[in-house]
Scaffold this motif. Structure first.
Motif, PDB file in Angstrom:
ATOM      1  N   PHE A 131      30.716   7.309  48.803  1.00 30.42           N
ATOM      2  CA  PHE A 131      29.573   7.097  47.921  1.00 30.42           C
ATOM      3  C   PHE A 131      29.352   8.349  47.080  1.00 30.42           C
ATOM      4  O   PHE A 131      29.331   9.466  47.598  1.00 30.42           O
ATOM      5  CB  PHE A 131      28.305   6.802  48.721  1.00 30.42           C
ATOM      6  N   ALA A 132      29.168   8.115  45.782  1.00 27.49           N
ATOM      7  CA  ALA A 132      28.930   9.218  44.856  1.00 27.49           C
ATOM      8  C   ALA A 132      27.615   8.990  44.131  1.00 27.49           C
ATOM      9  O   ALA A 132      27.114   7.863  44.036  1.00 27.49           O
ATOM     10  CB  ALA A 132      30.076   9.338  43.858  1.00 27.49           C
ATOM     11  N   LYS A 133      27.069  10.088  43.606  1.00 25.83           N
ATOM     12  CA  LYS A 133      25.794  10.010  42.908  1.00 25.83           C
ATOM     13  C   LYS A 133      25.765  11.003  41.755  1.00 25.83           C
ATOM     14  O   LYS A 133      26.296  12.114  41.841  1.00 25.83           O
ATOM     15  CB  LYS A 133      24.656  10.310  43.897  1.00 25.83           C
ATOM     16  N   ALA A 134      25.136  10.584  40.651  1.00 20.81           N
ATOM     17  CA  ALA A 134      24.876  11.475  39.523  1.00 20.81           C
ATOM     18  C   ALA A 134      23.562  11.056  38.891  1.00 20.81           C
ATOM     19  O   ALA A 134      23.130   9.903  39.011  1.00 20.81           O
ATOM     20  CB  ALA A 134      26.005  11.418  38.504  1.00 20.81           C
ATOM     21  N   SER A 135      22.906  11.977  38.205  1.00 19.76           N
ATOM     22  CA  SER A 135      21.614  11.704  37.570  1.00 19.76           C
ATOM     23  C   SER A 135      21.676  12.056  36.089  1.00 19.76           C
ATOM     24  O   SER A 135      22.476  12.894  35.664  1.00 19.76           O
ATOM     25  CB  SER A 135      20.494  12.503  38.243  1.00 19.76           C
ATOM     26  N   ALA A 136      20.801  11.415  35.310  1.00 20.30           N
ATOM     27  CA  ALA A 136      20.762  11.667  33.871  1.00 20.30           C
ATOM     28  C   ALA A 136      19.397  11.280  33.323  1.00 20.30           C
ATOM     29  O   ALA A 136      18.611  10.585  33.978  1.00 20.30           O
ATOM     30  CB  ALA A 136      21.853  10.875  33.158  1.00 20.30           C
ATOM     31  N   ASP A 137      19.131  11.723  32.107  1.00 20.54           N
ATOM     32  CA  ASP A 137      17.938  11.286  31.385  1.00 20.54           C
ATOM     33  C   ASP A 137      18.257   9.983  30.655  1.00 20.54           C
ATOM     34  O   ASP A 137      19.343   9.832  30.079  1.00 20.54           O
ATOM     35  CB  ASP A 137      17.509  12.340  30.360  1.00 20.54           C
ATOM     36  N   VAL A 138      17.301   9.066  30.677  1.00 21.94           N
ATOM     37  CA  VAL A 138      17.449   7.818  29.934  1.00 21.94           C
ATOM     38  C   VAL A 138      16.779   7.997  28.580  1.00 21.94           C
ATOM     39  O   VAL A 138      15.597   8.345  28.511  1.00 21.94           O
ATOM     40  CB  VAL A 138      16.812   6.636  30.685  1.00 21.94           C
ATOM     41  N   VAL A 139      17.530   7.750  27.523  1.00 20.39           N
ATOM     42  CA  VAL A 139      17.017   7.941  26.171  1.00 20.39           C
ATOM     43  C   VAL A 139      16.921   6.577  25.483  1.00 20.39           C
ATOM     44  O   VAL A 139      17.921   5.877  25.339  1.00 20.39           O
ATOM     45  CB  VAL A 139      17.931   8.872  25.352  1.00 20.39           C
ATOM     46  N   ALA A 140      15.714   6.201  25.092  1.00 23.64           N
ATOM     47  CA  ALA A 140      15.490   4.935  24.394  1.00 23.64           C
ATOM     48  C   ALA A 140      15.045   5.238  22.969  1.00 23.64           C
ATOM     49  O   ALA A 140      14.150   6.060  22.746  1.00 23.64           O
ATOM     50  CB  ALA A 140      14.424   4.124  25.116  1.00 23.64           C
ATOM     51  N   SER A 141      15.676   4.556  22.024  1.00 19.13           N
ATOM     52  CA  SER A 141      15.321   4.739  20.619  1.00 19.13           C
ATOM     53  C   SER A 141      15.498   3.416  19.890  1.00 19.13           C
ATOM     54  O   SER A 141      15.870   2.409  20.485  1.00 19.13           O
ATOM     55  CB  SER A 141      16.217   5.815  19.983  1.00 19.13           C
ATOM     56  N   LYS A 168      21.805  11.079  28.731  1.00 13.90           N
ATOM     57  CA  LYS A 168      22.208  12.446  28.416  1.00 13.90           C
ATOM     58  C   LYS A 168      21.841  13.368  29.581  1.00 13.90           C
ATOM     59  O   LYS A 168      21.117  12.986  30.508  1.00 13.90           O
ATOM     60  CB  LYS A 168      21.549  12.919  27.124  1.00 13.90           C
ATOM     61  N   ASN A 169      22.357  14.596  29.504  1.00 14.05           N
ATOM     62  CA  ASN A 169      22.084  15.632  30.514  1.00 14.05           C
ATOM     63  C   ASN A 169      22.502  15.184  31.914  1.00 14.05           C
ATOM     64  O   ASN A 169      21.742  15.306  32.881  1.00 14.05           O
ATOM     65  CB  ASN A 169      20.601  16.029  30.508  1.00 14.05           C
ATOM     66  N   TRP A 170      23.714  14.674  32.000  1.00 12.98           N
ATOM     67  CA  TRP A 170      24.217  14.255  33.310  1.00 12.98           C
ATOM     68  C   TRP A 170      24.353  15.440  34.253  1.00 12.98           C
ATOM     69  O   TRP A 170      24.799  16.528  33.867  1.00 12.98           O
ATOM     70  CB  TRP A 170      25.579  13.579  33.171  1.00 12.98           C
ATOM     71  N   SER A 171      23.972  15.209  35.486  1.00 12.58           N
ATOM     72  CA  SER A 171      24.221  16.198  36.535  1.00 12.58           C
ATOM     73  C   SER A 171      25.687  16.143  36.945  1.00 12.58           C
ATOM     74  O   SER A 171      26.438  15.257  36.515  1.00 12.58           O
ATOM     75  CB  SER A 171      23.352  15.884  37.760  1.00 12.58           C
ATOM     76  N   ASP A 172      26.090  17.071  37.792  1.00 13.08           N
ATOM     77  CA  ASP A 172      27.412  16.968  38.390  1.00 13.08           C
ATOM     78  C   ASP A 172      27.453  15.739  39.295  1.00 13.08           C
ATOM     79  O   ASP A 172      26.447  15.344  39.886  1.00 13.08           O
ATOM     80  CB  ASP A 172      27.720  18.210  39.227  1.00 13.08           C
ATOM     81  N   HIS A 173      28.616  15.145  39.416  1.00 15.71           N
ATOM     82  CA  HIS A 173      28.808  14.034  40.337  1.00 15.71           C
ATOM     83  C   HIS A 173      29.090  14.602  41.726  1.00 15.71           C
ATOM     84  O   HIS A 173      29.897  15.533  41.870  1.00 15.71           O
ATOM     85  CB  HIS A 173      29.967  13.155  39.884  1.00 15.71           C
ATOM     86  N   GLN A 174      28.427  14.037  42.734  1.00 19.45           N
ATOM     87  CA  GLN A 174      28.583  14.535  44.098  1.00 19.45           C
ATOM     88  C   GLN A 174      28.898  13.393  45.060  1.00 19.45           C
ATOM     89  O   GLN A 174      28.357  12.294  44.910  1.00 19.45           O
ATOM     90  CB  GLN A 174      27.297  15.223  44.580  1.00 19.45           C
ATOM     91  N   ILE A 175      29.735  13.672  46.042  1.00 20.99           N
ATOM     92  CA  ILE A 175      29.927  12.744  47.149  1.00 20.99           C
ATOM     93  C   ILE A 175      28.746  12.915  48.097  1.00 20.99           C
ATOM     94  O   ILE A 175      28.442  14.029  48.530  1.00 20.99           O
ATOM     95  CB  ILE A 175      31.251  13.007  47.888  1.00 20.99           C
ATOM     96  N   GLN A 188      14.058   9.655  35.087  1.00 20.54           N
ATOM     97  CA  GLN A 188      15.361  10.157  35.482  1.00 20.54           C
ATOM     98  C   GLN A 188      16.157   9.032  36.146  1.00 20.54           C
ATOM     99  O   GLN A 188      15.669   8.349  37.052  1.00 20.54           O
ATOM    100  CB  GLN A 188      15.209  11.318  36.469  1.00 20.54           C
ATOM    101  N   LEU A 189      17.361   8.810  35.640  1.00 16.35           N
ATOM    102  CA  LEU A 189      18.253   7.810  36.206  1.00 16.35           C
ATOM    103  C   LEU A 189      18.997   8.407  37.393  1.00 16.35           C
ATOM    104  O   LEU A 189      19.591   9.490  37.281  1.00 16.35           O
ATOM    105  CB  LEU A 189      19.264   7.363  35.144  1.00 16.35           C
TER     106      LEU A 189
END
Length: 444
Positions: free
Chosen positions: A175-185, A192-199, A153-154
């Motif tokens: 400062f803001a933060k968001a998370s996502a899945d890292v997809v390698a191919s 993909k599957n970004w979370s909401d961005h939060q302060i 998870q990024l």
């Protein structure tokens, strides 16, 4: 070098005896660790030599990461331990960007983060913008950091500057933060599957100056550049960042400990305007596993009456030593002292210990005197590789403040907006030196 942690009672007592404290450290009264000072005396020890001066950059031999974009402040995807992450054989870097037709002086007003990936850490393929249009917070995004956890998870931290939809550019920084899945191919890297961005953090006005405090006569305002750091000794997780010491100018004063040793302070004149220089390196502790809640702590280091901007601070750990690095410009030093555009560093044997400047002054890497603005935004990786970007090259007798008054053609001709040749440095306790130059944008 290591100092015992002090209780609140002991700290209060010591504050009353500040005249006999080391000039490097003052006490964080509400906490049990010291806040280190980078002093005017330290800066007077700066001396350029072959151990700290970078080779001259020949911009004609270099290439942009993407011909369509300027890129500058750059950072790699890291594992939690701070090492450069490798995802299915790929290394990934992130960089602030703006279209290449935009004048250099305007790029920060429209900056967005783009990413690039490489199998060999030197030939980078553009992946495009990190975020979908409109998802990121702020009217533009400034530098941050990125970490990948054990579940691939990024976790992406960045500076949200201004507000979406603002009619006029503002310089509010959060400062803001968001998370996502890292997809390698086989096609490369995507998210993909970004979370909401939060302060996740804003300046508090107690430890770190708010924009409102800074607007009461200060030169500039900073609360930016969140850098994730996991302490290998305690396992605790933090964000390290650039800030300013709290209070309006009228609330602050230049103290003897900002000058240096008692002997130096006694004979050193500090111009009154120096009070406007209040750069600091801050730290906040993660309060939950999602990295959406943090507790602000007192700064690790302050440069009150010394320097206005301690940009892109970051920490690497080698052996028992914590190395705290930061970047600054020559025109950010207070009157009466001077230093080059460069990478500066400090060392302690404890994360919250007393930080001593490397090499007696703090200077680790300087641009050469005959090309003083050639590179900026240095970032040190755990193995000593140092990345940066090409800023303005071959300006002759021009100061950097004069560039915006030159023709558009001149500005584009002398602006890099691309990776600089990476450098390799060696660290040995409180000393450092440049070992060699690596290839352009190389990450090892």
């Amino acid at each position: 070098m290591k100092k015992k942690k002090r209780s609140l009672l002991l700290a209060t007592t010591i504050i009353g005896l500040s005249a006999i404290l080391s000039p490097l450290a003052t006490v964080g009264a509400a906490n049990d660790y010291t806040v280190s000072n980078w002093t005017r005396e330290h800066v007077t020890n700066i001396e350029l030599n072959d151990r700290n001066t970078a080779p001259v950059i020949n911009m004609d031999e270099l290439e942009k990461l993407d011909e369509g974009y300027h890129t500058w402040d750059t950072w790699p995807l890291k594992d939690k331990d701070g090492s450069v992450a490798v995802v299915n054989g790929y290394k990934i870097i992130f960089a602030l960007s703006a279209p290449s037709h935009v004048l250099p002086g305007q790029v920060h007003d429209i900056a967005e983060v783009r990413y690039f990936y490489s199998k060999n850490g030197k030939d980078w393929i553009s992946g495009g913008p990190v975020f979908e249009k409109g998802d990121a917070l702020g009217s533009r995004q400034w530098a941050g950091s990125a970490m990948i956890d054990e579940d691939d998870q990024l976790h992406f931290f960045y500076t949200a500057t201004g507000r979406k939809g603002e009619e006029r550019i503002t310089y509010e920084q959060r400062f803001a933060k968001a998370s996502a899945d890292v997809v390698a191919s086989k096609k490369g890297i995507s998210f993909k599957n970004w979370s909401d961005h939060q302060i996740i953090l804003e300046a508090d006005g107690e430890y770190y100056q708010t924009q409102e405090q800074g607007s009461q006569g200060d030169i500039a305002y900073a609360f930016r550049d969140p850098e994730f750091f996991k302490d290998p000794k305690s396992g605790e997780e933090y964000i390290v960042f650039e800030g300013n010491s709290s209070g309006a100018p009228a609330d602050r004063s230049c103290l003897p400990e900002h000058s240096g040793s008692p002997e130096f302070a006694e004979s050193h004149d500090v111009p009154e305007v120096s009070v406007l220089f209040n750069g600091s390196i801050g730290i906040a502790k993660a309060s939950n596993e999602d990295y959406t809640e943090f507790e602000l702590l007192p700064p690790l280091l302050e440069a009150n009456c010394v320097n206005q901007e301690l940009e892109r601070p970051h920490i690497i750990v080698k052996g028992n030593n914590y190395y705290l690095f930061t970047d600054t410009h020559f025109d950010k030093f207070a009157p009466g002292i001077t230093g080059p555009e460069g990478l500066y560093g400090f060392v302690s044997d404890d994360l919250f210990g007393s930080y001593e400047p490397l090499n007696g002054s703090g200077l680790v890497i300087a641009n050469p005197e005959d090309n003083p603005y050639q590179a900026y935004s240095w970032l040190v990786l755990p193995n000593g590789t140092v990345i940066s970007f090409v800023h303005f090259s071959d300006l002759g007798d021009l100061e950097i403040a004069d560039v915006g008054h030159q023709s558009h053609e001149f500005q584009f001709e002398h602006f890099g907006g691309m990776p600089a040749p990476s450098l390799k440095i060696a660290l040995n306790r409180d000393r450092s030196h440049i070992v060699t130059e690596l290839g352009q944008g190389v990450i090892r």
